[in-house]
Structure formats: C-alpha cells, structure tokens
Design a protein around this motif. Structure first.
Motif, PDB file in Angstrom:
ATOM      1  N   UNK A 103      78.650  71.120  31.922  1.00 35.56           N
ATOM      2  CA  UNK A 103      78.691  69.945  32.792  1.00 35.56           C
ATOM      3  C   UNK A 103      77.448  69.978  33.686  1.00 35.56           C
ATOM      4  N   UNK A 104      76.735  68.882  33.777  1.00 31.20           N
ATOM      5  CA  UNK A 104      75.462  68.882  34.541  1.00 31.20           C
ATOM      6  C   UNK A 104      75.605  69.348  35.989  1.00 31.20           C
ATOM      7  N   UNK A 105      76.671  68.912  36.660  1.00 28.81           N
ATOM      8  CA  UNK A 105      76.836  69.301  38.065  1.00 28.81           C
ATOM      9  C   UNK A 105      77.042  70.809  38.175  1.00 28.81           C
ATOM     10  N   UNK A 106      77.865  71.369  37.305  1.00 28.45           N
ATOM     11  CA  UNK A 106      78.100  72.811  37.342  1.00 28.45           C
ATOM     12  C   UNK A 106      76.848  73.582  36.933  1.00 28.45           C
ATOM     13  N   UNK A 107      76.098  73.035  36.010  1.00 28.67           N
ATOM     14  CA  UNK A 107      74.848  73.657  35.584  1.00 28.67           C
ATOM     15  C   UNK A 107      73.865  73.738  36.752  1.00 28.67           C
ATOM     16  N   UNK A 108      73.784  72.657  37.523  1.00 27.94           N
ATOM     17  CA  UNK A 108      72.904  72.643  38.690  1.00 27.94           C
ATOM     18  C   UNK A 108      73.374  73.633  39.759  1.00 27.94           C
ATOM     19  N   UNK A 109      74.698  73.701  39.974  1.00 26.99           N
ATOM     20  CA  UNK A 109      75.226  74.630  40.968  1.00 26.99           C
ATOM     21  C   UNK A 109      74.982  76.082  40.552  1.00 26.99           C
ATOM     22  N   UNK A 110      75.214  76.380  39.282  1.00 27.31           N
ATOM     23  CA  UNK A 110      74.988  77.746  38.791  1.00 27.31           C
ATOM     24  C   UNK A 110      73.509  78.103  38.878  1.00 27.31           C
ATOM     25  N   UNK A 111      72.653  77.161  38.540  1.00 28.82           N
ATOM     26  CA  UNK A 111      71.212  77.397  38.635  1.00 28.82           C
ATOM     27  C   UNK A 111      70.775  77.681  40.057  1.00 28.82           C
ATOM     28  N   UNK A 112      71.338  76.956  41.006  1.00 32.75           N
ATOM     29  CA  UNK A 112      71.015  77.179  42.410  1.00 32.75           C
ATOM     30  C   UNK A 112      71.500  78.548  42.865  1.00 32.75           C
ATOM     31  N   UNK A 113      72.723  78.923  42.476  1.00 32.48           N
ATOM     32  CA  UNK A 113      73.264  80.226  42.862  1.00 32.48           C
ATOM     33  C   UNK A 113      72.412  81.362  42.299  1.00 32.48           C
ATOM     34  N   UNK A 114      72.058  81.262  41.016  1.00 33.73           N
ATOM     35  CA  UNK A 114      71.235  82.300  40.371  1.00 33.73           C
ATOM     36  C   UNK A 114      69.863  82.367  41.033  1.00 33.73           C
TER      37      UNK A 114
END
Length: 149
Positions: A103-114
C-alpha cells in the motif's frame, strides 16, 4: 507528619548508590543489581504507555531491535549468515507492514521509519548498511508503484 515526610522524603527521591537520587520505590533494589534486573518495577510504573501499540511503532521497534543485532554480527567472526539474515528479517518486517501488494501510504511510512533510523547512525555503523539497503529497496518499490498508477 510533616517532619517524617521531610526526613524520609517519602513520595520523592532518595539517595542512590553515589550522589545520584532515585525514585523512592526503587530504593530497595539499588544495593542488589540482580534483584533489580529480575524485577518488573520499572515496567509496572509505566502508566502512560498505551495498551496496544500502532503497527508503525511496532515496525520501528522491530527494525531498531534487528539493527542492534547487526552490531553483534559485525563484532563476531564467521557470522556472514547472520549478517545476511539481518537484511532478510528487516525486509520481512517491512513487507508484513506494507502488505501484498504494498500500500503506498504504508510504503511511505516504512521508508520514512527506515530512513530516520539509518540517518541517526554513524556512517561506519554496521546497522546503517542494512537500513540503507532497505531504504533503497523501498524507494525502488515506490517508483514501481507510481509508474503503474
């Protein structure tokens, strides 16, 4: 009563091992580090912690814990398999969080966390390499999703 409270400082801080002060409820454990380590006194006192943590908080916590394993793996010889497993574990945690298809939103959140975890580490930190590799993988996935949309 005021004299007793003033003398014992009940409800406030008491003298610890040196010149530091500690909460009164932990004072009995200060002389016995093993008893303190076995106790759950600090955990029991955390009233502000939510009963259920969000998925993003859980992902970030698991990534930080896995990154800590990279420090151990870097300092022990013959742990090439463990180092490879660190990247695979991070990828599995991220994929679980993002879903299939991601999911794009979760992908963006995971990318930010990493990215934030990686940015907080020194350049020569062994965990930074694994986190940067995951950030690059997430960036590539993000590009693929935007290209198909």
């Amino acid at each position: 009563m005021l004299l007793i409270n003033g003398y014992t400082r009940f409800g406030r801080m008491v003298e610890g091992l040196g010149d530091e002060e500690i909460p009164w409820w932990i004072a009995p454990y200060v002389r016995d580090f093993a008893a303190l380590a076995k106790s759950s006194a600090l955990l029991d006192d955390q009233h502000s912690e939510p009963a259920v943590e969000s998925a993003l908080v859980s992902l970030t916590r698991r990534l930080a814990q896995t990154a800590a394993v990279a420090h151990v793996a870097a300092n022990v010889r013959g742990n090439e398999d463990l180092i490879a497993g660190i990247g695979a574990t991070m990828a599995a945690d991220i994929d679980e969080y993002c879903g299939t298809p991601p999911r794009p939103r979760h992908l963006n959140q995971a990318g930010l966390a990493v990215s934030l975890l990686a940015a907080s580490l020194a350049a020569n930190d062994p965990a930074k390499l694994a986190l940067v590799a995951q950030a690059e993988r997430l960036q590539k996935l993000r590009g693929q999703i935007s290209a198909t949309a």
